[in-house]
Scaffold this motif. Structure first.
Motif, mmCIF file in Angstrom:
data_model
loop_
_atom_site.group_PDB
_atom_site.id
_atom_site.type_symbol
_atom_site.label_atom_id
_atom_site.label_comp_id
_atom_site.label_asym_id
_atom_site.label_seq_id
_atom_site.Cartn_x
_atom_site.Cartn_y
_atom_site.Cartn_z
ATOM 1 N N GLU A 195 0.849 -1.186 0.000
ATOM 2 C CA GLU A 195 0.000 0.000 0.000
ATOM 3 C C GLU A 195 0.887 1.240 0.000
ATOM 4 N N GLU A 196 0.753 2.075 -1.009
ATOM 5 C CA GLU A 196 1.421 3.374 -1.098
ATOM 6 C C GLU A 196 2.914 3.276 -0.833
ATOM 7 N N GLY A 197 3.563 2.355 -1.522
ATOM 8 C CA GLY A 197 5.013 2.249 -1.430
ATOM 9 C C GLY A 197 5.520 1.330 -0.353
ATOM 10 N N VAL A 198 4.655 0.903 0.567
ATOM 11 C CA VAL A 198 5.060 0.000 1.642
ATOM 12 C C VAL A 198 4.664 -1.420 1.250
ATOM 13 N N THR A 199 5.592 -2.337 1.347
ATOM 14 C CA THR A 199 5.307 -3.742 1.058
ATOM 15 C C THR A 199 5.718 -4.590 2.251
ATOM 16 N N SER A 200 4.975 -5.664 2.478
ATOM 17 C CA SER A 200 5.348 -6.624 3.515
ATOM 18 C C SER A 200 5.152 -8.027 2.962
ATOM 19 N N LEU A 201 5.964 -8.932 3.447
ATOM 20 C CA LEU A 201 5.945 -10.311 2.991
ATOM 21 C C LEU A 201 6.118 -11.207 4.207
ATOM 22 N N VAL A 202 5.079 -11.977 4.544
ATOM 23 C CA VAL A 202 5.125 -12.896 5.672
ATOM 24 C C VAL A 202 5.392 -14.297 5.147
ATOM 25 N N SER A 203 6.338 -14.985 5.765
ATOM 26 C CA SER A 203 6.602 -16.379 5.417
ATOM 27 C C SER A 203 6.636 -17.205 6.693
ATOM 28 N N ALA A 204 6.191 -18.454 6.584
ATOM 29 C CA ALA A 204 6.095 -19.343 7.740
ATOM 30 C C ALA A 204 6.332 -20.765 7.273
ATOM 31 N N PRO A 205 7.578 -21.200 7.184
ATOM 32 C CA PRO A 205 7.868 -22.551 6.672
ATOM 33 C C PRO A 205 7.122 -23.629 7.455
ATOM 34 N N GLY A 206 6.492 -24.511 6.723
ATOM 35 C CA GLY A 206 5.821 -25.649 7.338
ATOM 36 C C GLY A 206 4.448 -25.380 7.875
ATOM 37 N N ALA A 207 3.968 -24.129 7.769
ATOM 38 C CA ALA A 207 2.669 -23.800 8.355
ATOM 39 C C ALA A 207 1.539 -24.033 7.367
ATOM 40 N N LEU A 208 0.386 -24.426 7.889
ATOM 41 C CA LEU A 208 -0.854 -24.383 7.136
ATOM 42 C C LEU A 208 -1.434 -22.987 7.282
ATOM 43 N N VAL A 209 -1.946 -22.415 6.196
ATOM 44 C CA VAL A 209 -2.346 -21.014 6.189
ATOM 45 C C VAL A 209 -3.836 -20.894 5.928
ATOM 46 N N GLU A 210 -4.508 -20.108 6.794
ATOM 47 C CA GLU A 210 -5.907 -19.770 6.583
ATOM 48 C C GLU A 210 -6.030 -18.251 6.614
ATOM 49 N N GLN A 211 -6.950 -17.712 5.835
ATOM 50 C CA GLN A 211 -7.127 -16.273 5.785
ATOM 51 C C GLN A 211 -8.562 -15.908 6.126
ATOM 52 N N ASP A 212 -8.688 -14.815 6.898
ATOM 53 C CA ASP A 212 -10.003 -14.315 7.267
ATOM 54 C C ASP A 212 -9.920 -12.794 7.289
ATOM 55 N N ASP A 213 -10.436 -12.142 6.248
ATOM 56 C CA ASP A 213 -10.362 -10.689 6.115
ATOM 57 C C ASP A 213 -8.914 -10.217 6.250
ATOM 58 N N SER A 214 -8.632 -9.429 7.296
ATOM 59 C CA SER A 214 -7.277 -8.884 7.438
ATOM 60 C C SER A 214 -6.398 -9.757 8.324
ATOM 61 N N ARG A 215 -6.889 -10.930 8.689
ATOM 62 C CA ARG A 215 -6.101 -11.811 9.544
ATOM 63 C C ARG A 215 -5.582 -12.997 8.745
ATOM 64 N N LEU A 216 -4.435 -13.457 9.184
ATOM 65 C CA LEU A 216 -3.845 -14.673 8.640
ATOM 66 C C LEU A 216 -3.630 -15.621 9.801
ATOM 67 N N ARG A 217 -4.057 -16.853 9.647
ATOM 68 C CA ARG A 217 -3.880 -17.855 10.714
ATOM 69 C C ARG A 217 -2.839 -18.862 10.247
ATOM 70 N N LEU A 218 -1.765 -18.952 11.010
ATOM 71 C CA LEU A 218 -0.708 -19.929 10.751
ATOM 72 C C LEU A 218 -0.864 -21.072 11.737
ATOM 73 N N ARG A 219 -0.827 -22.314 11.231
ATOM 74 C CA ARG A 219 -0.975 -23.481 12.097
ATOM 75 C C ARG A 219 0.171 -24.463 11.835
ATOM 76 N N TRP A 220 0.763 -24.902 12.927
ATOM 77 C CA TRP A 220 1.765 -25.962 12.847
ATOM 78 C C TRP A 220 1.340 -27.076 13.808
ATOM 79 N N GLU A 221 1.246 -28.267 13.329
ATOM 80 C CA GLU A 221 1.025 -29.406 14.212
ATOM 81 C C GLU A 221 2.371 -30.095 14.395
ATOM 82 N N VAL A 222 2.870 -30.102 15.619
ATOM 83 C CA VAL A 222 4.213 -30.619 15.885
ATOM 84 C C VAL A 222 4.136 -31.718 16.932
ATOM 85 N N VAL A 223 5.120 -32.572 16.886
ATOM 86 C CA VAL A 223 5.298 -33.593 17.912
ATOM 87 C C VAL A 223 6.512 -33.205 18.739
ATOM 88 N N ILE A 224 6.291 -33.073 20.038
ATOM 89 C CA ILE A 224 7.399 -32.770 20.944
ATOM 90 C C ILE A 224 7.879 -34.099 21.517
#
Length: 677
Positions: free
Chosen positions: A156-185
């Motif tokens: 927007e107006e010269g400003v750019t952003s780039l979100v990355s999340a290796p291994g995440a499942l991504v869901e989007q809802d309007d202006s929100r992004l949901r990152l999900r990782w299912e991990v085994v500890i």
């Protein structure tokens, strides 16, 4: 929009200019958290980053910040495992700010006897709010980014952003992004995930400044608080380093985060001067950056005048609610509304020369010096009464244009406001010192005019002596200013402390000022109040009318030392150190004027953290009473043989002067020595 400036005092901040991150001490970034978010220059690119594990927020237990750009938040996760009442699963959220990105690593550690599965979720939001909207208590419309796999892009107006999340499942809802990782500890093992946001503002006038190329400044002292103060200050200052686009070699300090994360003439100059013994390259970079933008014409809309040094530079026009009569502050992207930056530029050039700035570099700036003197001679005194004064001609600029630049800062003793044009006391001192400094430079570099400026200074001192002095029950003192009718505005204020050491006061006058500064109506025990407690407008948490500003006190203690009042200066230095300890060794931009009997200083909740001249004040706190006097290129500075010892024995390593590194040792009896590194 609620028009209430968000509070900052209880937030965590990371800086790596032009990036900054504001969060709660639990590590969460919340939309309801005022200023919370991740910013690139003056735009908030992430306004929410809330972490949950198995649907619940981790329970915070602490945080640790090893430097200004890295922090770890510790928490416990009690939704995993049930075989033991002890909390056996911990979470660490390690956040790092770099000049073009912010990254997080989330680490889950388990001491459970079996593997467990965890659902880690990060809810991210983006609003691309301009900083002035955030400061005014509002927010822009949410931005709906584009999702491509595990990458989230927004612009927007010269400003750019780039979100990355290796291994995440991504869901989007309007202006929100949901990152999900299912991990085994694993049993008694760890699991980790991570994400980052890269951001760029292609229209920003400034970029990240290079890191300092210098021997590290180190402190050893009987009073171990000095080491903590120095480390915190230098770490904070690293995060404020910036350069102009196209001039990466010239580094200056942004005034402060979050509100003033850009070039400010006065702030950047004062901070650079305080840091001359530690990092002289900052002075050269600041001088050149400002010289490149020196005024060339008369333009009332921006307050530009020929030879004038600017006040501030921003990406675009700044619009803010104001306490001025018109109700709105509107500043153009490049704004020159300051009465003192030109004078401070002249004196910094002189001091940088004395501290060893290469002769050719100083020579290159001599034409700018002569232009600055044109401003002082032809523009700074519009009515010709011999004093420098200001008034906003637009109706929407800064009503006050000295360092106390709020609209309600210049007060009579009864608390009422003075009417402009205003001639500030300390500005006349700055002008005297600038004229003397300019004369020395002109003479040394074979230029004409030295005697003219020495005569100017002498005349100014005489006029000041006649016009500015007031008297009350405690004796004589300099007024804060002259008003429109040339009356001495009789408010007792910290401004008088800036006169010390400039040369405009004689010995008797310096003693009167020193006594008044140290009186308990002005000195809180932690610093010098901006306004004395007897004033009708005094309030300990009023921005410029009762609070304590770290740089204000630091400049005063420097002046006390120059005027021969080193013991009094040492008391101010000890007071600021006591305040720094209360504020976790980060000297605030300002804090309340409460004395110890009133419970000690309280935070000013909207104060910048960190702020350049506040962090830089750590250097005069430690060094001012040493009386270090530079001797020019290739020479080590002189030091006062015996100095006050408010901190016991001290050793200061990694100091710079004349192109050489040196160390100062002070023993417990106050004997000081300078040795080459």
């Amino acid at each position: 929009m609620n028009n209430r400036q968000p509070f900052l005092h209880d937030l965590n901040v990371l800086l790596a200019a032009p990036m900054q991150v504001w969060s709660g001490h639990d590590g969460q970034l919340r939309r309801s958290g005022g200023v919370q978010g991740i910013y690139c220059a003056d735009t908030r690119v992430i306004d929410e980053a809330v972490l949950t594990v198995n649907g619940q927020e981790p329970e915070p237990v602490g945080s640790s910040q090893v430097q200004g750009s890295v922090v770890s938040f510790q928490a416990l996760v009690r939704t995993l495992g049930s075989e033991n009442p002890d909390p056996l699963v911990s979470l660490t959220r390690r956040r790092r700010a770099l000049t073009d990105r912010v990254s997080e690593v989330i680490i889950l550690r388990s001491d459970l006897s079996k593997d467990v599965t965890a659902l880690i979720q990060m809810d991210l939001g983006s609003d691309f709010s301009p900083l002035e909207s955030v400061k005014a208590g509002g927010r822009a419309h949410p931005v709906r980014p584009v999702v491509r796999g595990a990458v989230w892009q927004a612009a927007e107006e010269g400003v750019t952003s780039l979100v990355s999340a290796p291994g995440a499942l991504v869901e989007q809802d309007d202006s929100r992004l949901r990152l999900r990782w299912e991990v085994v500890i694993p049993a008694r093992g760890t699991a980790r995930v991570g994400w980052e946001v890269q951001a760029e503002d292609s229209l920003a006038p400034f970029i990240a400044g290079a890191r300092a190329a210098r021997a590290p400044f180190r402190v050893r002292a009987d009073d171990r608080r000095l080491t903590a103060l120095a480390e915190r200050a230098l770490g904070d200052l690293e995060g404020l380093r910036m350069s102009a686009v196209g001039s990466p070699q010239d580094v200056f300090l942004a005034a402060g985060a979050p509100w003033f994360f850009t070039l400010f003439g006065r702030d950047s100059l004062i901070a650079a001067r305080m840091l001359l013994p530690v990092d002289p390259s900052l002075a050269a970079g600041t001088l050149r950056t400002l010289a490149a933008r020196q005024g060339t014409k008369s333009y009332p809309a921006t307050a530009e005048q020929p030879g004038k040094i600017l006040h501030e530079v921003r990406r675009g026009e700044l619009r803010m609610p104001s306490d001025a009569s018109n109700g709105e502050l509107r500043l153009p992207p490049v704004y020159y509304g300051t009465v003192d930056a030109t004078l401070l530029w002249i004196s910094l050039l002189h001091d940088a020369w004395k501290w060893g700035m290469p002769k050719e570099e100083v020579k290159d700036l001599m034409p700018n010096l002569e232009e600055a003197l044109v401003w002082l001679r032809d523009w700074a005194d519009p009515d010709g009464d011999g004093f420098l004064e200001y008034i906003d001609e637009t109706g929407y600029g800064l009503a006050n244009q000295g360092w106390k630049d709020s609209a309600d800062s210049i007060r009579w003793n009864d608390g009422s406001l003075a009417t402009g044009p205003i001639a500030l006391a300390e500005v006349q001192g700055y002008a005297y010192q600038a004229a003397i400094n300019a004369a020395d430079l002109l003479e040394a570099f074979g230029r004409n005019g030295a005697e003219e400026w020495r005569t100017y200074a002498a005349d100014l001192a005489g006029k000041f002596r006649t016009a500015f002095w007031c008297r009350d029950d405690l004796g004589a003192y300099p007024a804060i200013a002259l008003d429109v009718d040339k009356r001495a505005v009789d408010g007792v204020a910290s401004n008088m402390g800036h006169l010390l050491g400039t040369g405009i006061l004689n010995e008797e006058e310096s003693e009167l000022v020193a006594r008044r500064i140290m009186h308990p109506t002005l000195f809180s025990g932690y610093g010098v109040r901006t306004l004395d407690t007897g004033n009708g407008g005094y309030w300990p948490l009023r921005y410029h009318s009762g609070s304590v500003w770290a740089h204000d006190t630091a400049l005063t203690l420097e002046g006390l030392t120059k005027a021969g009042y080193a013991e009094e200066a040492a008391l101010l230095a000890a007071g600021l150190t006591d305040a720094a300890e209360i504020f976790d060794y980060r000297l605030p931009e300002l804090f309340s004027g409460h004395s110890s009997a009133q419970g000690g200083p309280q935070p000013y909740p909207a104060s910048c953290r960190p702020q350049a001249w506040a962090a830089a004040s750590a250097i005069p706190v430690m060094l001012a009473t040493l009386g270090l006097t530079p001797q020019g290129p290739g020479q080590l500075p002189d030091v006062t043989a015996t100095v006050p010892v408010p901190f016991g024995a001290c050793t200061f390593e990694g100091l710079q002067a004349g192109g050489r590194s040196f160390t100062v040792d002070v023993d417990r009896h106050g004997a000081a020595t300078v040795t080459p590194a």
